[in-house]
Write an enzyme that holds these catalytic residues in place. Structure first.
Site, short mmCIF file in Angstrom:
data_model
loop_
_atom_site.label_atom_id
_atom_site.label_comp_id
_atom_site.label_asym_id
_atom_site.label_seq_id
_atom_site.Cartn_x
_atom_site.Cartn_y
_atom_site.Cartn_z
CG ASP A 44 -0.22 -0.12 2.53
OD1 ASP A 44 1.02 -0.30 2.51
OD2 ASP A 44 -0.89 -0.03 3.58
CG HIS A 247 21.65 3.92 -19.62
ND1 HIS A 247 20.63 3.72 -20.52
CD2 HIS A 247 22.15 5.15 -19.90
CE1 HIS A 247 20.51 4.77 -21.30
NE2 HIS A 247 21.42 5.65 -20.94
CG ASP A 264 25.01 10.85 -16.52
OD1 ASP A 264 24.25 11.78 -16.22
OD2 ASP A 264 25.07 10.36 -17.67
CD GLU A 388 24.88 12.80 -22.89
OE1 GLU A 388 25.30 11.93 -22.10
OE2 GLU A 388 23.68 13.05 -23.05
#
Length: 443
Positions: A44, A247, A264, A388
């Site tokens: 919950d 990643h 990053d 980047e």
């Protein structure tokens, strides 16, 4: 320390955005956009609520269970909101709600209704409109509701009802509006960038061998929250070879002497994202090989940033970075052949496999087309993008000397296209090798 926080975006700007969008859609249209839903994390408990970026851009309304409806030319009000009623019992648990009255008074809507009444009211608003603008495919449950409302109108055609005959992608007109940042948005993005830059400085100064990646992530979170910001995405803190995983998210490895640490990480402030990457030596000094690759990436980034100016193609910064990186890899012996041949066969992609940037705004990878009519679009004032470049030489790379293996480097800044040139928003985070080493020496 970031400057004093800029004020929130004013209600008048949200009103102006809605009017701009309705003008693009035309008077025979209706535009429908639901708010983000609360998501269950476990049992919950819910994840922290984050409003849908499109919904936020048009409303500034930060509650779930709401639907924005724009009806251009409607005499009884064009901008409508369906939202939760006030409920003192629930508000005692979950906090205050605006309610329909608050939606009109505080958010500039022409009218507002309880969300529980949407089934009764929305089909009547759809009737007589020839086109529906909506994000089909984002929310299957809401897709079915919308189809049901349209079918109710179609069922009344014999009685003279006019049903929509076109369904249009809402993102097409809306996302081009979002691509160009207003002065108020730019102020918020500068502030978000300043918060993120401070976080990177704190993380660099805290780094030393024997800690763990998550220890440094904690430093980032401290800086974000002390300025009322949150991470704009899951922070990447990759030590050693982990920096070669684009990643990487585990953030659990030990920091070892002699390795580099790639961070990053960006802050989100009032919905607007920053996105910074810095790569630095855990022990405080770059090795010869690390420094050679680092300076190469830094030079590539400088060339890419120089290409950010009005009238240049979106792809120009990437092409500039790739040219510098490829020439450097050839001079270091990591590539073989001629510059022309390596650019043509894209052999550099072995070590640099991603583009040099992306749009930035309410989303980290912000909305907006990169091509128009098949050609890369031209940069214009008000656009914000990241720059980047990087190099990633994974362990086990064939025909690569061991001294280069396991080195991953990326350097990323946020850049605003201005009327005549560009503005780097993230300069407060040092990136010159000497400046980084000096910063670590003072820690």
């Amino acid at each position: 320390m970031p400057r004093a926080a800029p004020p929130p975006i004013r209600t008048a700007e949200f009103v102006r955005r809605r009017r701009q969008l309705m003008k693009l859609a035309g008077e025979d249209a209706i535009l429908i956009l639901p708010a983000a839903a609360e998501r269950i994390r476990n049992r919950d408990s819910t994840y922290p609520f984050r409003q849908d970026s499109d919904f936020w851009y048009l409303s500034g309304f930060n509650e779930p269970e709401a639907v924005l409806v724009l009806v251009p030319g409607r005499s009884h009000g064009e901008a409508l909101l369906f939202c939760r009623d006030r409920d003192p019992e629930r508000e005692a648990w979950d906090g205050p709600r605006a309610g329909p009255e608050g939606a009109v008074e505080a958010f500039g809507f022409d009218d507002a209704y309880p969300i529980s009444d949407i089934d009764d009211i929305l089909p009547g608003l759809i009737e007589g409109r020839s086109r529906v603008f909506y994000h089909f495919g984002r929310d299957v449950e809401f897709d079915l509701k919308l189809i049901g409302w349209v079918n109710r109108v179609r069922a009344q055609i014999r009685n003279g009802a006019e049903s929509p005959h076109e369904f249009m992608d809402l993102g097409h007109p809306l996302h081009d509006l979002r691509l160009f940042k207003s002065p108020a948005e730019i102020k918020l993005m500068r502030h978000s960038a300043a918060i993120a830059a401070e976080a990177h400085v704190r993380a660099i100064q805290a780094t030393r061998p024997g800690l763990f990646e998550y220890s440094i992530e904690a430093e980032l979170l401290h800086s974000f929250r002390r300025h009322n910001a949150v991470p704009s995405y899951e922070s990447i803190v990759g030590a050693g070879a982990n920096a070669c995983v684009l990643h990487y998210r585990a953030n659990s490895a030990a920091l070892k002497a002699g390795d580099l640490l790639l961070i990053d990480a960006g802050a989100e402030y009032q919905g607007y994202a920053s996105d910074i990457t810095r790569t630095f030596p855990i022990s405080g000094s770059y090795s010869r090989e690390q420094r050679a690759l680092y300076d190469l990436v830094l030079n590539a980034q400088a060339a890419a940033i120089a290409a950010v100016r009005p009238g240049n193609s979106w792809i120009a910064p990437h092409e500039a970075a790739v040219s510098v990186l490829t020439e450097g890899l050839l001079s270091l012996g990591l590539l073989r052949g001629t510059l022309k041949a390596c650019l043509a066969d894209e052999s550099y992609k072995r070590f640099y496999m991603h583009k040099t940037g992306h749009w930035l705004g309410l989303d980290v990878h912000d909305v907006g087309e990169y091509r128009i009519g098949g050609d890369f679009r031209l940069l214009e004032p008000g656009m914000v993008l990241t720059i980047e470049p990087g190099l990633y030489i994974a362990p086990g790379s064939k025909s690569v000397p061991a001294k280069w293996q396991g080195i991953g480097i990326r350097i990323e800044d946020d850049v605003l296209v201005t009327a005549a040139d560009h503005e780097v928003l993230t300069t407060a985070a040092p990136k010159d090798a000497e400046a980084i080493e000096a910063l670590m020496a003072r820690a």
